[in-house]
Enzyme design. Structure first.
Site, PDB file in Angstrom:
ATOM      1  N   HIS A   1       0.302  -0.569  -3.079  1.00 29.71           N
ATOM      2  CA  HIS A   1       0.124   0.210  -2.192  1.00 29.71           C
ATOM      3  C   HIS A   1       1.427   1.042  -1.268  1.00 29.71           C
ATOM      4  O   HIS A   1       2.597   0.357  -1.622  1.00 29.71           O
ATOM      5  CB  HIS A   1      -0.218  -0.661  -0.575  1.00 29.71           C
ATOM      6  CG  HIS A   1      -0.150  -1.611  -0.371  1.00 29.71           C
ATOM      7  ND1 HIS A   1      -0.312  -3.004  -1.313  1.00 29.71           N
ATOM      8  CD2 HIS A   1       0.632  -2.032   0.720  1.00 29.71           C
ATOM      9  CE1 HIS A   1       0.392  -3.655  -0.596  1.00 29.71           C
ATOM     10  NE2 HIS A   1       1.394  -3.518   0.143  1.00 29.71           N
ATOM     11  N   HIS A  32       3.822   1.994   2.030  1.00 29.58           N
ATOM     12  CA  HIS A  32       3.532   1.787   3.598  1.00 29.58           C
ATOM     13  C   HIS A  32       3.994   3.021   3.827  1.00 29.58           C
ATOM     14  O   HIS A  32       5.445   3.503   3.737  1.00 29.58           O
ATOM     15  CB  HIS A  32       4.554   0.890   4.485  1.00 29.58           C
ATOM     16  CG  HIS A  32       3.671  -0.616   3.334  1.00 29.58           C
ATOM     17  ND1 HIS A  32       3.358  -1.057   4.391  1.00 29.58           N
ATOM     18  CD2 HIS A  32       3.712  -0.944   2.349  1.00 29.58           C
ATOM     19  CE1 HIS A  32       2.463  -2.309   3.726  1.00 29.58           C
ATOM     20  NE2 HIS A  32       3.142  -2.040   2.660  1.00 29.58           N
TER      21      HIS A  32
HETATM   22  P1  5GP Z   1       1.938  -5.869   1.490  1.00 28.09           P
HETATM   23  O1  5GP Z   1       3.205  -7.060   1.948  1.00 28.09           O
HETATM   24  O2  5GP Z   1       2.027  -6.258   0.413  1.00 28.09           O
HETATM   25  O3  5GP Z   1       3.232  -4.729   1.181  1.00 28.09           O
HETATM   26  O4  5GP Z   1       0.821  -5.343   2.248  1.00 28.09           O
HETATM   27  C1  5GP Z   1       0.227  -5.426   3.167  1.00 28.09           C
HETATM   28  C2  5GP Z   1      -0.517  -5.098   3.853  1.00 28.09           C
HETATM   29  O5  5GP Z   1      -1.435  -4.788   4.237  1.00 28.09           O
HETATM   30  C3  5GP Z   1       0.486  -5.246   5.213  1.00 28.09           C
HETATM   31  O6  5GP Z   1       0.522  -4.610   5.812  1.00 28.09           O
HETATM   32  C4  5GP Z   1      -1.026  -5.912   5.876  1.00 28.09           C
HETATM   33  O7  5GP Z   1      -1.204  -5.715   7.380  1.00 28.09           O
HETATM   34  C5  5GP Z   1      -2.019  -4.654   5.445  1.00 28.09           C
HETATM   35  N1  5GP Z   1      -3.509  -4.993   4.917  1.00 28.09           N
HETATM   36  C6  5GP Z   1      -3.523  -6.905   4.872  1.00 28.09           C
HETATM   37  N2  5GP Z   1      -5.282  -6.789   5.182  1.00 28.09           N
HETATM   38  C7  5GP Z   1      -5.568  -5.424   5.674  1.00 28.09           C
HETATM   39  C8  5GP Z   1      -7.218  -5.356   5.613  1.00 28.09           C
HETATM   40  O8  5GP Z   1      -7.561  -5.870   5.436  1.00 28.09           O
HETATM   41  N3  5GP Z   1      -7.243  -3.689   5.989  1.00 28.09           N
HETATM   42  C9  5GP Z   1      -5.719  -2.993   6.200  1.00 28.09           C
HETATM   43  N4  5GP Z   1      -6.649  -1.860   6.811  1.00 28.09           N
HETATM   44  N5  5GP Z   1      -4.567  -3.612   6.114  1.00 28.09           N
HETATM   45  C10 5GP Z   1      -4.373  -4.703   5.237  1.00 28.09           C
END
Ligand code: 5GP
Ligand code: ZN
Length: 132
Positions: free
Chosen positions: A97, A99
């Site tokens: 993903h 951001h």
């Molecule tokens: P990472 O730390 O892997 O780069 O980011 C994961 C992101 O996914 C985090 O910013 C977290 O808030 C988001 N996230 C995790 N679970 C969910 C969810 O169930 N729904 C949404 N919309 N975002 C999520």
């Protein structure tokens, strides 16, 4: 099935800003800043190393589109794009993903990076490895 696959399959609800055959764009549940959006390939790939050319292109196209939605609707003029690939990089959801992070000047995000004097000996060695 991972949490983002469930969101893409609409088994878990999300605030979807845009979707097409390749990508799904939705608000991050934890809004680091107002408008914080995730751009995700529909195909489950873990990280940057697993993205193919078409997905990579579609992700960037959707990212531009999302950025312009944020600009138009929230008057956002500053954005960081961030991908965490791998646990040491801070990845917590193992489905690629990107951001999209609007910046407002008075937020809590800090990408502070220590600045080093350029070391041309090290750069020469590094470049030799990369180009070999
Ligand atoms: P990472 O730390 O892997 O780069 O980011 C994961 C992101 O996914 C985090 O910013 C977290 O808030 C988001 N996230 C995790 N679970 C969910 C969810 O169930 N729904 C949404 N919309 N975002 C999520
Ligand atoms: Zn997934």
């Amino acid at each position: 099935m991972c949490v983002f696959c469930k969101i893409i399959n609409k088994e878990i609800p999300s605030y979807t800003l845009y979707e097409n055959d390749y990508v799904f764009c939705f608000l991050d549940i934890s809004q680091a800043t107002k408008g914080h959006t995730l751009v995700v390939p529909k195909k489950h790939v873990q990280n940057i190393f697993e993205l193919d050319e078409i997905e990579a292109a579609e992700i960037m196209k959707a990212t531009v589109l999302v950025s312009n939605i944020l600009k138009e609707k929230l008057h956002v003029e500053n954005i960081n794009l961030l991908n965490n690939s791998g646990v040491l990089a801070g990845q917590t959801v193992m489905h690629f993903h990107l951001h999209v992070l609007p910046r407002y000047g008075n937020d809590e995000i800090d990408f502070h990076q220590v600045e080093h004097e350029p070391n041309f000996e090290d750069l020469d060695k590094l470049y030799a490895i990369l180009k070999a």
